[in-house]
Design a protein around this motif. Structure first.
Motif, PDB file in Angstrom:
ATOM      1  N   GLU A   1      93.010 -26.503 -27.428  1.00  0.00           N
ATOM      2  CA  GLU A   1      93.602 -27.236 -26.318  1.00  0.00           C
ATOM      3  C   GLU A   1      93.621 -26.419 -25.030  1.00  0.00           C
ATOM      4  O   GLU A   1      93.552 -26.975 -23.932  1.00  0.00           O
ATOM      5  N   SER A   2      93.742 -25.119 -25.153  1.00  0.00           N
ATOM      6  CA  SER A   2      93.750 -24.240 -23.982  1.00  0.00           C
ATOM      7  C   SER A   2      92.993 -22.981 -24.372  1.00  0.00           C
ATOM      8  O   SER A   2      93.567 -21.976 -24.768  1.00  0.00           O
ATOM      9  N   GLN A   3      91.677 -23.035 -24.250  1.00  0.00           N
ATOM     10  CA  GLN A   3      90.826 -22.007 -24.821  1.00  0.00           C
ATOM     11  C   GLN A   3      90.926 -20.670 -24.105  1.00  0.00           C
ATOM     12  O   GLN A   3      90.481 -19.653 -24.636  1.00  0.00           O
TER      13      GLN A   3
ATOM     14  N   ILE B   1      95.158 -22.813 -11.170  1.00  0.00           N
ATOM     15  CA  ILE B   1      94.573 -21.572 -11.660  1.00  0.00           C
ATOM     16  C   ILE B   1      93.795 -21.811 -12.944  1.00  0.00           C
ATOM     17  O   ILE B   1      94.043 -22.773 -13.665  1.00  0.00           O
ATOM     18  N   HIS B   2      92.827 -20.941 -13.201  1.00  0.00           N
ATOM     19  CA  HIS B   2      92.145 -20.924 -14.496  1.00  0.00           C
ATOM     20  C   HIS B   2      93.154 -20.491 -15.545  1.00  0.00           C
ATOM     21  O   HIS B   2      94.007 -19.638 -15.287  1.00  0.00           O
ATOM     22  N   GLU B   3      93.072 -21.054 -16.735  1.00  0.00           N
ATOM     23  CA  GLU B   3      94.061 -20.747 -17.762  1.00  0.00           C
ATOM     24  C   GLU B   3      94.104 -19.263 -18.089  1.00  0.00           C
ATOM     25  O   GLU B   3      95.151 -18.721 -18.457  1.00  0.00           O
TER      26      GLU B   3
ATOM     27  N   TYR C   1     103.952 -21.541 -14.663  1.00  0.00           N
ATOM     28  CA  TYR C   1     103.293 -22.464 -15.579  1.00  0.00           C
ATOM     29  C   TYR C   1     102.781 -23.727 -14.878  1.00  0.00           C
ATOM     30  O   TYR C   1     101.932 -24.435 -15.418  1.00  0.00           O
ATOM     31  N   ILE C   2     103.298 -24.032 -13.697  1.00  0.00           N
ATOM     32  CA  ILE C   2     102.903 -25.265 -13.014  1.00  0.00           C
ATOM     33  C   ILE C   2     101.414 -25.257 -12.659  1.00  0.00           C
ATOM     34  O   ILE C   2     100.682 -26.190 -13.024  1.00  0.00           O
ATOM     35  N   PRO C   3     100.887 -24.236 -11.939  1.00  0.00           N
ATOM     36  CA  PRO C   3      99.436 -24.237 -11.661  1.00  0.00           C
ATOM     37  C   PRO C   3      98.599 -24.138 -12.922  1.00  0.00           C
ATOM     38  O   PRO C   3      97.468 -24.630 -12.962  1.00  0.00           O
ATOM     39  N   TYR C   4      99.151 -23.527 -13.967  1.00  0.00           N
ATOM     40  CA  TYR C   4      98.436 -23.453 -15.251  1.00  0.00           C
ATOM     41  C   TYR C   4      98.311 -24.837 -15.881  1.00  0.00           C
ATOM     42  O   TYR C   4      97.227 -25.263 -16.292  1.00  0.00           O
ATOM     43  N   LEU C   5      99.431 -25.575 -15.957  1.00  0.00           N
ATOM     44  CA  LEU C   5      99.423 -26.907 -16.555  1.00  0.00           C
ATOM     45  C   LEU C   5      98.584 -27.879 -15.731  1.00  0.00           C
ATOM     46  O   LEU C   5      97.849 -28.696 -16.283  1.00  0.00           O
TER      47      LEU C   5
END
Length: 396
Positions: free
Chosen positions: A141-143, A292-294, A262-266
């Motif tokens: 899901e989030s590689q 952002i990139h994960e 976590y907001i820009p990540y999600l």
């Protein structure tokens, strides 16, 4: 002694290991039932009602009034675990919305006899090892986030049990020998609680970082931790390593993450503003934050896709060890990949001081269509502390 991975992630998943039973002459076995929900917005009490509609009426169910549904899944997938006869499991196939019903083939190790203490056996030089049923990565899901995070005790654990267990001596107790995430998670939760008690001001992310960066990667013989096939367990089996409670309280450096990070990540994972707002329990607007990139999340690990362009990520560490200290870097790169860290040394003059560095990954070409994984690590070492974060490079 074997161990199992507890998934310490952004979203926690708990899998309950359940047993077979015999009631009134009918052989009941635990089945994991997967169904399709008619409405994804169902409330918890509505789910229970919906799940109960799948249970067929049979001679066994009319004879034995024991509650059949023993667990309802809400996060992993829509479905439930129930004690059924094979005929009952077969009958459910005719129900609208039914997808599958599979026996729970993960063995539940239980004891139904008197527990007699005969001493503790210690000194197993091959301990720990990873159990065959311990969940493996990568994180589909989030590689860009390595999973699992760590491993911990989870096989043949003497644990409290909600129902009385009778034994051959007509005595009853509330304890079972259990294997699974259900008994592994409490070990890690306890380590987190101990770390929090020692550092009340640390965030959940800081505690997770401390647990991960201080984890052991060697067994008692100082060999790499092995898997169930007696082969070195790879990074997708052990994550950062096996939890070390004593070291977790004094990790030296922490990779902290503020809630707003976590907001820009999600948003970068293509969650909508509405979905992110539900997670945060407050309004959030993905259009107002730089996505952002994960892999850019300040996580204490790296997960790199083979075949991707050259990648550079930043990490920020907080000094929580010795006020005046220096950390020298040691890099073990995954095979075929160049890993370059911007600084060879991080110097600190006070507690809670932060330092940011960049890590560049180059040369991750991959030719082929099969799964491939490679691993390495970055180690920051001072006179007192060793702070290790794993690197996983893979192709799905």
């Amino acid at each position: 002694m074997n161990y199992i991975v507890p998934f310490l992630s952004l979203f926690f998943v708990f899998i309950i290991q359940l047993s077979s039973a015999t009631a009134n002459g009918f052989c009941l076995q635990t089945y994991i039932v997967h169904v399709d929900l008619p409405d994804s917005q169902m409330l918890s009490d509505q789910l229970e009602t919906w799940y109960s509609l799948f249970l067929p009426t049979t001679l066994a169910s009319e004879t034995d009034q024991t509650p059949r549904i023993v667990y309802s899944y809400r996060n992993v997938f829509p479905g439930f675990a129930a004690k059924l006869t094979p005929d009952e499991a077969k009958a459910m196939e005719k129900k609208a919305g039914f997808i599958s019903a599979k026996p729970d083939d993960m063995p539940l190790h239980t004891t139904h006899t008197t527990i007699e203490f005969k001493g503790t056996i210690t000194g197993d030089r091959k301990s720990p090892t990873v159990a065959d049923f311990s969940a493996r990565g990568p994180n589909y899901e989030s590689q860009g986030i390595l999973k699992p995070d760590v491993v911990g005790p989870g096989v043949n654990i003497l644990a409290a049990w909600p129902n009385l267990v009778a034994n051959n001596n007509t005595r009853s107790n509330y304890f079972e020998m259990i294997s699974g995430t259900s008994v592994s998670c409490p070990h890690l939760s306890g380590v987190a609680a101990l770390t929090k008690s020692a550092h009340p001001d640390w965030s959940a992310a800081a505690i997770k970082s401390a647990i991960m960066t201080s984890a052991d990667v060697m067994d008692r013989e100082n060999h790499p931790i092995m898997d169930e096939e007696h082969l070195p367990a790879d990074v997708f089996a052990v994550g950062a390593g096996h939890v070390n409670p004593a070291r977790a309280s004094d990790p030296g450096l922490n990779y902290d993450i503020a809630p707003d990070d976590y907001i820009p990540y999600l948003c970068g994972l293509n969650y909508t503003s509405r979905e992110v707002s539900r997670i945060l329990l407050r309004r959030a607007h993905c259009s107002a934050v730089p996505i952002i990139h994960e892999g850019q999340l300040n996580y204490p690990s790296f997960a790199i896709r083979l075949g991707s362009p050259n990648q550079t990520f930043t990490r920020t560490v907080t000094n929580v060890g010795v006020a005046v200290s220096s950390y020298n870097v040691e890099v073990v790169a995954p095979h075929g990949i160049s890993v370059v860290v911007t600084f060879e040394t991080l110097n600190f003059t006070r507690l809670n001081e932060k330092s940011t560095y960049e890590v560049s990954f180059r040369g991750s070409e991959y030719v082929g269509d099969t799964f491939d994984s490679r691993q390495g690590y970055i180690l920051w070492k001072s006179a007192k502390h060793s702070v290790r974060i794993p690197i996983a490079a893979f192709h799905l």
